[in-house]
Motif scaffolding. Structure first.
Motif, short mmCIF file in Angstrom:
data_model
loop_
_atom_site.label_atom_id
_atom_site.label_comp_id
_atom_site.label_asym_id
_atom_site.label_seq_id
_atom_site.Cartn_x
_atom_site.Cartn_y
_atom_site.Cartn_z
N LEU A 101 4.98 -25.49 42.05
CA LEU A 101 4.80 -26.77 42.74
C LEU A 101 3.74 -26.67 43.84
CD1 LEU A 101 8.53 -27.94 42.97
CD2 LEU A 101 6.72 -28.91 41.52
N LEU A 102 3.74 -25.56 44.56
CA LEU A 102 2.73 -25.36 45.60
C LEU A 102 1.33 -25.36 45.00
CD1 LEU A 102 4.47 -22.61 47.76
CD2 LEU A 102 3.78 -24.87 48.56
N LEU A 103 1.16 -24.63 43.90
CA LEU A 103 -0.15 -24.51 43.28
C LEU A 103 -0.60 -25.83 42.65
CD1 LEU A 103 0.41 -21.00 41.73
CD2 LEU A 103 -1.32 -21.55 43.45
N GLU A 104 0.33 -26.56 42.06
CA GLU A 104 -0.03 -27.86 41.50
C GLU A 104 -0.45 -28.83 42.60
OE1 GLU A 104 2.85 -29.59 38.96
OE2 GLU A 104 2.37 -28.28 37.26
N GLY A 105 0.24 -28.79 43.72
CA GLY A 105 -0.16 -29.65 44.83
C GLY A 105 -1.55 -29.32 45.34
N LEU A 106 -1.87 -28.03 45.35
CA LEU A 106 -3.19 -27.60 45.79
C LEU A 106 -4.26 -28.02 44.79
CD1 LEU A 106 -4.24 -25.97 48.23
CD2 LEU A 106 -4.14 -23.93 46.79
N ALA A 107 -3.98 -27.82 43.50
CA ALA A 107 -4.96 -28.14 42.46
C ALA A 107 -5.19 -29.63 42.32
CB ALA A 107 -4.51 -27.54 41.12
N GLY A 108 -4.15 -30.43 42.54
CA GLY A 108 -4.27 -31.87 42.35
C GLY A 108 -4.62 -32.65 43.60
N ASP A 109 -4.87 -31.96 44.72
CA ASP A 109 -5.19 -32.66 45.97
C ASP A 109 -6.60 -33.23 45.89
OD1 ASP A 109 -5.54 -33.59 48.50
OD2 ASP A 109 -5.34 -31.64 49.50
N PRO A 110 -6.77 -34.54 45.90
CA PRO A 110 -8.12 -35.12 45.77
C PRO A 110 -8.99 -34.88 46.98
CG PRO A 110 -6.51 -36.85 46.21
CD PRO A 110 -5.72 -35.58 46.00
N THR A 111 -8.40 -34.54 48.12
CA THR A 111 -9.18 -34.30 49.34
C THR A 111 -9.61 -32.84 49.49
OG1 THR A 111 -7.21 -33.84 50.69
CG2 THR A 111 -7.91 -36.15 50.47
N SER A 112 -9.17 -32.00 48.57
CA SER A 112 -9.50 -30.58 48.68
C SER A 112 -10.98 -30.35 48.43
CB SER A 112 -8.68 -29.78 47.68
OG SER A 112 -9.11 -28.43 47.64
N PRO A 113 -11.62 -29.45 49.21
CA PRO A 113 -13.04 -29.17 48.99
C PRO A 113 -13.30 -28.17 47.86
CG PRO A 113 -12.24 -27.90 50.86
CD PRO A 113 -11.08 -28.76 50.41
N ALA A 114 -12.24 -27.70 47.21
CA ALA A 114 -12.40 -26.69 46.16
C ALA A 114 -13.16 -27.25 44.97
CB ALA A 114 -11.03 -26.17 45.72
N ASP A 115 -13.90 -26.38 44.29
CA ASP A 115 -14.66 -26.80 43.12
C ASP A 115 -13.76 -26.79 41.87
OD1 ASP A 115 -14.34 -24.13 42.53
OD2 ASP A 115 -16.44 -23.60 42.84
N ALA A 116 -14.34 -27.18 40.74
CA ALA A 116 -13.56 -27.28 39.50
C ALA A 116 -13.04 -25.94 39.04
CB ALA A 116 -14.42 -27.92 38.40
N SER A 117 -13.83 -24.89 39.21
CA SER A 117 -13.40 -23.57 38.77
C SER A 117 -12.15 -23.12 39.51
CB SER A 117 -14.53 -22.56 38.97
OG SER A 117 -14.12 -21.26 38.64
N ARG A 118 -12.14 -23.34 40.82
CA ARG A 118 -10.97 -22.92 41.60
C ARG A 118 -9.75 -23.79 41.28
NH1 ARG A 118 -11.33 -21.62 47.97
NH2 ARG A 118 -12.93 -20.25 47.11
N ARG A 119 -9.97 -25.08 41.08
CA ARG A 119 -8.85 -25.95 40.73
C ARG A 119 -8.23 -25.53 39.39
NH1 ARG A 119 -8.47 -30.94 43.42
NH2 ARG A 119 -10.16 -31.35 44.90
N ALA A 120 -9.09 -25.21 38.43
CA ALA A 120 -8.58 -24.74 37.15
C ALA A 120 -7.80 -23.45 37.31
CB ALA A 120 -9.74 -24.54 36.17
N SER A 121 -8.27 -22.58 38.19
CA SER A 121 -7.54 -21.34 38.46
C SER A 121 -6.14 -21.62 38.99
CB SER A 121 -8.33 -20.49 39.46
OG SER A 121 -7.58 -19.38 39.89
N TRP A 122 -6.05 -22.57 39.91
CA TRP A 122 -4.73 -22.90 40.47
C TRP A 122 -3.82 -23.54 39.41
CZ3 TRP A 122 -7.58 -25.33 45.18
CH2 TRP A 122 -7.94 -24.31 46.07
N TRP A 123 -4.39 -24.41 38.56
CA TRP A 123 -3.58 -24.99 37.50
C TRP A 123 -3.01 -23.90 36.59
CZ3 TRP A 123 -1.32 -29.34 37.77
CH2 TRP A 123 -1.92 -30.48 38.29
#
Length: 483
Positions: A195-217
């Protein structure tokens, strides 16, 4: 007189300003004093941590010792904290010195102003090192400190350091959630971690790029698997597939989903060969996957991985069908023409055909693989000699039915992890992408199997030569005259 003095005064001020900047500028609360860095520092002006210019082990050790001595002399200053942080980073690069890194990180954490981005960096590295060492109690204590840390943008610093610290603050705040999820996994709270990682990956305000979001997913997907919630795992993996753009990345993620649907994952949520072949449903799903991705270099190699999975799961017929798909794939054949690892992966079905006595099929496959290479290949040549030996044996031996030999080749599945498990907050995005890229190719993980094929073929060649030598000796023996 007055007008003549003004140009001279202006020139003097300009010269003094240049000398002042060359000396490192003002010693503000957030910048480091460039005049008190160890000799051999790679960067004199910029945001810490500083690094030694040399990579020689002895030079690095001397640089660290000098940095620590300067930090001791500085006392309770921000610059001293910068020096402790820099020495800690240098210690951390050597696994045997991680304990020393923790000591210096702690000193830096206590010296930095409360809420400083670099204070959060030092605290985050402490948690990460304790987690990597498997020290759950210390990791929990260090994370409790980090959880109470209230970071804020730097104040009263020069523009170069301020820009770097603002970006660092964002990364540390993201890393705090990642470390919390790692700590939850260490204690077996996999659902909380997911749940923590999904919240991080799905946060629209996060400055992370697509590669990092995919890593968290994908980290969340693995956590869901360990929590025995496979539908949630598949949903997270599909979310990662929707983010990545490269077809080879999508193919890797889809292969993970295939294994997850049939419980063919290890305890860490990574693909592995199942203890027993899941049956026709898995083979049908494997063929569907190959049809979808076989035109990508990564997806083409998945045919070899899935065939080896079937072979290891004691399903030789399914393995033969999957190897046939690999041999018929033009993308894989083109890659085998230039990649010896992939070529040797294509030699496995030839050995299997020889073992089950299907000599016509073995010869057809040998001819096809030979056409891929301009120069001879020792393993392929040995397999052709083995084929000739089999045919010679059939010509001279009576046609007696024999039981089909059981395959003894046991290649292991090769499925690279789609993303790195964690991201280091101090490395740039390009390094993170390089760590996320798989380092092993499907053919490389079949190298052990290829060596077994080589040994088997060489044994047949040696046996052939021994039999030929015995025939020559018998031919030279004089016949007895009739009495």
């Amino acid at each position: 007189m007055t007008s003549s003095r003004r140009p001279a005064a202006a020139v003097t001020c300009a010269v003094l300003a240049l000398l002042f900047l060359a000396a490192g500028g003002p010693a503000s609360g957030g910048s480091s004093d460039a005049r008190r860095l160890p000799p051999g520092t790679a960067t004199r002006i910029g945001a810490p941590p500083f690094e030694p210019s040399s990579t020689d082990d002895g030079d690095v050790t001397r640089w660290i010792r000098h940095a620590e001595a300067l930090a001791e002399a500085e006392g309770l200053t921000v610059h001293a904290a910068d020096l402790w942080l820099s020495s800690a980073f240098a210690w951390e690069r050597r696994p045997a010195d991680r304990a020393r890194a923790l000591v210096d990180y702690r000193r830096a954490r206590e010296l930095y102003p409360a809420g400083s981005p670099r204070q959060g960096l030092a605290a985050a590295r402490m948690v990460a090192l304790y987690l990597e060492a498997g020290n759950a109690p210390e990791a929990e204590t260090a994370f409790a400190w980090l959880a109470g840390w209230q970071g804020h943008p730097p104040r009263g610093v020069d523009a170069t350091v301020a820009t770097a610290d603002v970006a660092l603050l964002e990364r540390v705040q993201l890393q705090r959630v990642v470390l919390q999820s790692r700590l939850a996994r260490m204690y077996g709270r996999f659902r909380d971690a997911a749940l923590l990682l999904e919240g991080l990956a799905g946060d629209p305000t996060s400055p992370a790029d697509a590669s990092r979001r995919a890593s968290w997913w994908m980290q969340a997907a693995r956590a869901w698997v360990r929590a025995n919630e496979h539908d949630a795992a598949d949903r997270a993996a599909r979310a990662a597939m929707a983010i990545v753009e490269e077809p080879q990345e999508k193919a890797r993620l889809d292969l993970w989903r295939l294994h997850a649907r049939f419980d063919a994952l290890d305890e860490h949520g990574d693909p592995t060969a199942p203890a027993s072949w899941p049956g026709e449903a898995f083979e049908d799903a494997a063929h569907d996957h190959l049809r979808a991705w076989s035109r990508t270099p990564e997806g083409a190699c998945h045919a070899l991985a899935l065939a080896s999975t079937a072979l290891q799961a004691d399903a030789p017929d399914a393995a033969a069908r999957l190897y046939a798909v690999a041999l018929d794939n033009p993308v894989l054949r083109a890659r085998a023409a230039v990649d010896l690892d992939v070529l040797e992966g294509l030699l496995v079905p030839i050995a299997l055909a020889l073992r089950r006595g299907d000599l016509d099929e073995a010869e057809r496959q040998i001819t096809e693989v030979e056409a891929l290479r301009d120069e001879p290949h020792p393993t392929l040549d040995a397999l052709r000699i083995q084929l000739a030996e089999h045919r010679a044996g059939l010509l001279h031996e009576p046609d007696v039915p024999r039981p089909e030999p059981r395959p003894t080749l046991h290649p292991r599945i090769d499925v690279a992890s789609p993303t790195a498990h964690e991201h280091d907050v101090t490395r740039d995005a390009s390094r993170e992408r390089r760590r996320a890229q798989p380092s092993a190719k499907p053919g490389q993980l079949l190298a052990g199997l290829a060596l077994a094929i080589v040994a088997l073929a060489i044994a047949f060649v040696a046996a052939t030569r021994r039999r030929a030598g015995r025939r020559r000796l018998r031919a030279r023996r004089p016949r007895r005259r009739a009495s």
